[in-house]
Design an enzyme around this catalytic site. Sequence first.
Site, PDB file in Angstrom:
ATOM      1  N   GLU A  20     -25.270 -11.456 -12.144  1.00  0.00           N
ATOM      2  CA  GLU A  20     -25.959 -11.206 -13.313  1.00  0.00           C
ATOM      3  C   GLU A  20     -25.305  -9.784 -14.044  1.00  0.00           C
ATOM      4  OE1 GLU A  20     -29.953 -11.106 -12.562  1.00  0.00           O
ATOM      5  OE2 GLU A  20     -30.116 -13.111 -11.919  1.00  0.00           O
ATOM      6  N   GLU A  76     -30.240 -19.033  -8.097  1.00  0.00           N
ATOM      7  CA  GLU A  76     -31.436 -18.648  -7.931  1.00  0.00           C
ATOM      8  C   GLU A  76     -32.485 -19.117  -8.894  1.00  0.00           C
ATOM      9  OE1 GLU A  76     -31.824 -14.308  -8.741  1.00  0.00           O
ATOM     10  OE2 GLU A  76     -30.151 -13.770  -7.501  1.00  0.00           O
TER      11      GLU A  76
HETATM   12  C1  FCB Z   1     -32.821 -11.814 -10.434  1.00  0.00           C
HETATM   13  C2  FCB Z   1     -32.020 -11.028  -9.383  1.00  0.00           C
HETATM   14  C3  FCB Z   1     -32.624 -11.083  -8.031  1.00  0.00           C
HETATM   15  C4  FCB Z   1     -34.078 -10.909  -7.947  1.00  0.00           C
HETATM   16  C5  FCB Z   1     -34.846 -11.942  -9.093  1.00  0.00           C
HETATM   17  C6  FCB Z   1     -36.326 -12.083  -9.142  1.00  0.00           C
HETATM   18  O1  FCB Z   1     -32.553 -11.073 -11.377  1.00  0.00           O
HETATM   19  O2  FCB Z   1     -30.614 -11.456  -9.172  1.00  0.00           O
HETATM   20  O3  FCB Z   1     -32.165 -10.146  -7.052  1.00  0.00           O
HETATM   21  O4  FCB Z   1     -34.489  -9.789  -8.127  1.00  0.00           O
HETATM   22  O5  FCB Z   1     -34.155 -11.778 -10.326  1.00  0.00           O
END
Ligand code: FCB
Length: 452
Positions: free
Chosen positions: A176, A356
């Site tokens: 990110e 994620e």
């Molecule tokens: C993302 C992050 C991760 C976590 C999630 C909820 O932005 O990569 O580390 O905190 O959000």
Amino acid sequence: MEQDASMDPQALARRFPSHFVWGVATSAFQIEGATHEDGRADSIWDVFCRQPGAIADASNADLACDHYHRWQGDLDLVQQLGVSDYRFSVSWPRVQPLGHGAWNPKGFDFYDRLVDGLLQRGLAPNLTLNHWDLPQGLQERGGWASRDTVHRFVDYAAEVARRLGSRLRTLTTHNEPFVQAVLGHESGIFAPGIRQRGMAIQVAHHLLLSHGLALRALRAQGLECDLGIVLNLSPVQSASDDEVDRARARLEDGRLVRWFMDPLFRGCYPDDVLHELGADAPRVEQGDLGIIATPNDFLGVNYYSRSVFGAAGAVDPRQLSGQITDMGWEIYPRGLTELLCRLHRDYTLPDVYVTENGAAFPDQLVDGRVQDAARTRYIARHIEATADALAAGVPLKGYMVWSLLDNFEWASGLAKRFGIVHVDYATQRRTPKASAKWYRDFLLAMRASAAA
Ligand code: FCB
């Protein structure tokens, strides 16, 4: 729990090929703890946590999930889920305390054991080099705003790859870059807590440049695992059909999506955003854009929600469909399909992973159980959305839940729980939630349909 066709593990499993990658994800700073052990030095997040008011519940990550000492049991939990893959990150200040100069053998020993521990359990390691915890020693030399950090990162990448690379399935440079640049250097709500838009844009450029340079260095080194980057992306929608709202949504899409996707996959920054940045546009040296566009083996997409913008700014998620998580983020599974299909339409994509996806809810441990029906539903719905994108032809290769464990959720501290395994921070006791059991049942169904 409300009955819902999409939650039937068997029906959902039939929508995926047998070789699809299934995983759970974590990051070093959020779970390891042991911040002062075995030669680890401060990261920018350790320092940020000490600033009064920076962390909502005034907690820090000194202990977090104590994973540094409990990693074996944690890997057993991963194995028991039945996933194929585990995504984790290396803490740069653990393996190179200052971010330049000496390496720390004890730090590397930990990741050596962790990677071997995964392999022994039949789990494929997916390593991220930078999940935000830059060594403070480099911040003191200008951090990501300094072009020198780009070269320090390439050295770090090469050393990690030399020691661990042959045992990995994938290696990710950055997690990110948008969040590190914008939340860290423009809004200042994340480490290092700076508020200067021009600096944020330069940081984003340096993150992308270091990604491209690291890819070239690692390939020259003969590293064989798949290489890529992870972006946080959302569909950015307009609050109405009004031209002013649509223009704002388009610009925000430029900032969040195209600012990263265009240089990585087309070799240029988007003109509309460059124009809007004016004097805040990044300093780009000759050759930088070619380096940033170095081909990737994969793109990781972190997806949580959509964004809706009108001329006046972001629309409060509570004014949208009404369903929100404990983070205040709208639950919008269809957005994952929309996003993936749009990326597939607008870019020539490498392999894509949902690296994620998950949700925070105010879980309660009652009689040794956590009945997190809302999280289970969230995950099932998003796996269904992933299947829809796959059916539409997106080159998807895997999906990972964020997160294995409840953990240190950055500026929200320990209060926001994303885990499919509950952590009692007073005792460090782990309790798989109902969502973990659902995921395990789903993965069992995957296996059964693969064998059939
Ligand atoms: C993302 C992050 C991760 C976590 C999630 C909820 O932005 O990569 O580390 O905190 O959000």
